[in-house]
Design a protein around this motif. Structure first.
Motif, PDB file in Angstrom:
ATOM      1  N   ASP A 110      22.543  35.561 -93.491  1.00  0.00           N
ATOM      2  CA  ASP A 110      21.580  35.942 -92.456  1.00  0.00           C
ATOM      3  C   ASP A 110      22.220  35.896 -91.069  1.00  0.00           C
ATOM      4  N   ARG A 163       7.663  37.400 -87.057  1.00  0.00           N
ATOM      5  CA  ARG A 163       8.335  36.183 -87.494  1.00  0.00           C
ATOM      6  C   ARG A 163       9.273  36.507 -88.653  1.00  0.00           C
ATOM      7  N   ILE A 164      10.424  35.803 -88.688  1.00  0.00           N
ATOM      8  CA  ILE A 164      11.435  36.055 -89.714  1.00  0.00           C
ATOM      9  C   ILE A 164      10.924  35.655 -91.092  1.00  0.00           C
ATOM     10  N   ASP A 165      10.221  34.518 -91.194  1.00  0.00           N
ATOM     11  CA  ASP A 165       9.757  34.068 -92.501  1.00  0.00           C
ATOM     12  C   ASP A 165       8.730  35.036 -93.076  1.00  0.00           C
ATOM     13  N   ALA A 166       7.853  35.570 -92.223  1.00  0.00           N
ATOM     14  CA  ALA A 166       6.884  36.564 -92.695  1.00  0.00           C
ATOM     15  C   ALA A 166       7.589  37.846 -93.132  1.00  0.00           C
ATOM     16  N   ALA A 213      10.602  38.031 -94.379  1.00  0.00           N
ATOM     17  CA  ALA A 213      11.270  37.762 -95.659  1.00  0.00           C
ATOM     18  C   ALA A 213      10.287  37.884 -96.820  1.00  0.00           C
ATOM     19  N   PHE A 214       9.064  37.386 -96.613  1.00  0.00           N
ATOM     20  CA  PHE A 214       8.045  37.492 -97.661  1.00  0.00           C
ATOM     21  C   PHE A 214       7.690  38.949 -97.932  1.00  0.00           C
ATOM     22  N   ARG A 273      15.574  41.819 -94.860  1.00  0.00           N
ATOM     23  CA  ARG A 273      15.493  40.539 -94.148  1.00  0.00           C
ATOM     24  C   ARG A 273      16.582  40.429 -93.084  1.00  0.00           C
ATOM     25  N   ASP A 292      16.031  40.120 -89.075  1.00  0.00           N
ATOM     26  CA  ASP A 292      16.649  39.001 -88.368  1.00  0.00           C
ATOM     27  C   ASP A 292      17.434  39.502 -87.160  1.00  0.00           C
TER      28      ASP A 292
END
Length: 550
Positions: A99, A271-274, A276-277, A332, A336
């Motif tokens: 990443d 958001r990065i986590d969202a 990725a999902f 992702r 990022d």
């Protein structure tokens, strides 16, 4: 100049359409910008480490990338961490982070895209662009390479040649190959060059080398039908690359428009986590749509629109057809890079609309469904419907009989068959304790016995004189095995045998096993039986039957 540019563009268009006038698939002219040791450079940039200090990225205690300063001190890729630090005590150590590598490479790709259209990110650290149109506009390929090297903002090397593979190797050597001379350039290079990152050709290259073919030119001289018969599809792709041709024949199927996957977000994605999902979900949908049409994607277009109307785009190229995990990783990485860019370069609002488009597809031969597969994803897919159904059944069995009632096998590293297979309870992490791909000196060669006894069965191994076969001080058999008795059974003649394989195990611990010797033997009797014989060292050495072959 305009005539040359028009002809070059026509050649590129014929290549994409698979024009009959281009039967061999002559590659288009490509320019590759390569940032050497990008993982190490990205790690230094992320941590604020000055680039004049020696630094290296390690994975499994081995160097995967290092800076030029570290190389000057004697550090090399593949070197153990202890050896690297002994040669360069001031070496700065980093862990791998894909990443991080992709996020910090996005500004480089954006800088190149300001000068040339059609930028494709092959992997973090490597960019490919079509060279024909841009070189004509800027006054030649050499001038274009100079401008891109200045615009990139990082240390880089540039190569130009016919096709991505040759252009990549040209970038490794900072050279421009004349049009039509890619095969001549590739011929003297070692065949190991076929095993590039993001490819899985290590076994193919090893086999080709063992056959005595040391250079790409020697491999290219083989007849295509012979390569297809001996090496299969992967060998044919590698053979085309060695000949300076396109990776695949020029025929391309135009992807149906419905294969594009679009997703709208409310509220916008910031958001990065969202991201990725969402990437995992869209990757499955995108890959499934291609598989239903018998296609696979080799160039993935990622297009996003922000809440303020900003248009973001990037094309990722992959040597092999992208898997769902590969698609999700690239989405992702791209998010990022976009969302964590420097102030003034990042989007001013969250992403409101995301579109994944197959920019280039090939026939998905590797996606052929098996006889027992369910839908698009088969039983071998641990995330497929059939696997989920089996998982629910195993959980139910655990609920009835206890958590230790269901086990699955994990391939571990080791020298003996019992060491290489470990049973773990269902639901526990299926990660190897010992890396199975290490050399493991003294390891028993394939095939492994079909049955491995939980408790080895005592045995007697006798020579032609009736004396027990022992291990001498020189670590050799005292005599060839002649007859074997398993347990309380009768003596049986040895028809054939192989070995011995010796391992001096735990010699450094009190009461250790000492030398462990293994033999493979075929015994006569009521039907031939192949057994794995093991002799344990120690105070009272004894032969046992460790396993039986089918």
């Amino acid at each position: 100049m305009s005539t040359v540019d028009t002809n070059a563009g026509g050649a590129a268009r014929r290549h994409r359409r698979g024009d009959p006038q281009d039967p061999q698939g002559t590659p288009p002219r490509m320019l590759v910008l390569w940032c050497p040791d990008w993982p190490a450079v990205a790690a230094c940039l992320a941590e604020g480490t000055p680039l004049h200090l020696p630094a290296a990225v390690f994975h499994a205690n081995r160097v995967v990338a290092c800076t030029a300063v570290a190389r000057a001190a004697g550090v090399r890729r593949g070197m153990r961490r202890r050896d690297a630090q002994s040669r360069c005590p001031e070496l700065v150590v980093f862990a791998p982070d894909e990443d991080r590598d992709a996020r910090l490479f996005e500004p480089v790709a954006a800088a190149v895209e300001e000068l040339v259209v059609g930028v494709e990110v092959v992997r973090p650290g490597l960019i490919a662009v079509p060279a024909d149109g841009a070189s004509g506009y800027f006054g030649g390929e050499l001038r274009l390479a100079e401008l891109l090297a200045e615009r990139a903002g990082v240390e880089c090397q540039i190569g130009v040649s016919d096709g991505l593979f040759a252009a990549t190797l040209a970038a490794h050597r900072s050279t421009i190959i004349e049009r039509g001379r890619a095969a001549e350039f590739l011929a003297p290079l070692p065949v190991n060059e076929l095993d590039q990152p993001d490819t899985d050709r290590a076994e193919l290259v090893d086999l080709v080398r063992r056959l005595g073919l040391r250079t790409l030119g020697a491999f290219a001289k083989l007849a295509g039908r012979d390569v297809a018969a001996r090496f299969g599809r992967d060998g044919m792709i590698a053979h085309r690359l060695a000949r300076g041709l396109s990776e695949r024949p020029p025929h391309r199927r135009r992807p149906p428009p419905e294969l594009t996957v679009t997703k709208t977000f409310d509220p916008p994605l910031d958001r990065i986590d969202a991201a990725a999902f969402v990437a995992r979900m869209l990757a499955e949908q995108f890959h499934g749509g291609l598989a239903r049409h018998g296609l696979a994607c080799t160039r993935l277009g990622i297009y996003a629109t922000t809440e303020n109307g900003e248009e973001l785009s990037r094309v990722w190229r992959c040597a092999e057809p992208l898997t769902p995990q590969g698609i999700a990783d690239r989405v992702r990485w791209q998010f990022d890079g976009w969302l964590r860019a420097a102030p003034g370069e990042r989007p001013t609002a969250g992403v409101e609309r995301l579109r994944l488009a197959p920019e280039e597809t090939v026939e998905g031969n590797s996606l052929q469904l098996g006889l027992w597969q369910d839908g698009i994803r088969g039983l071998a897919d641990e995330h497929g419907p059939a696997a989920e159904k089996a998982g629910r059944a195993l959980v139910r069995v655990q609920g009835l009989l206890g958590p230790d009632s269901v086990h699955t096998a994990v391939l571990d590293g080791g020298r003996g068959p019992a060491e290489r297979v470990r049973l773990v309870p269902w639901g526990d992490p299926r990660t190897p304790r010992n890396p199975p791909d290490l050399p493991w000196p003294g390891r028993l060669p394939a095939p492994s016995p079909a049955t491995v006894h939980a408790r080895p069965v005592p045995a007697r191994v006798l020579d032609a004189t009736g004396a027990e076969v022992r291990i001498t001080r020189r670590r050799e058999l005292s005599a060839p095995p002649h007859r074997v008795a398993v347990g309380d059974g009768p003596l049986r003649d040895v028809l054939d045998w192989a070995g011995p394989w010796l391992v001096d195990a735990h010699w450094w611990t009190p009461g250790g096993d000492g030398v462990r010797t293994r033999l493979q033997a075929v015994l006569d009797g009521e039907g031939e039986t192949a057994v794995l014989l093991t002799r344990l060292g120690g105070p009272s050495p004894q032969w046992t039957v460790e396993g039986v072959y089918d």
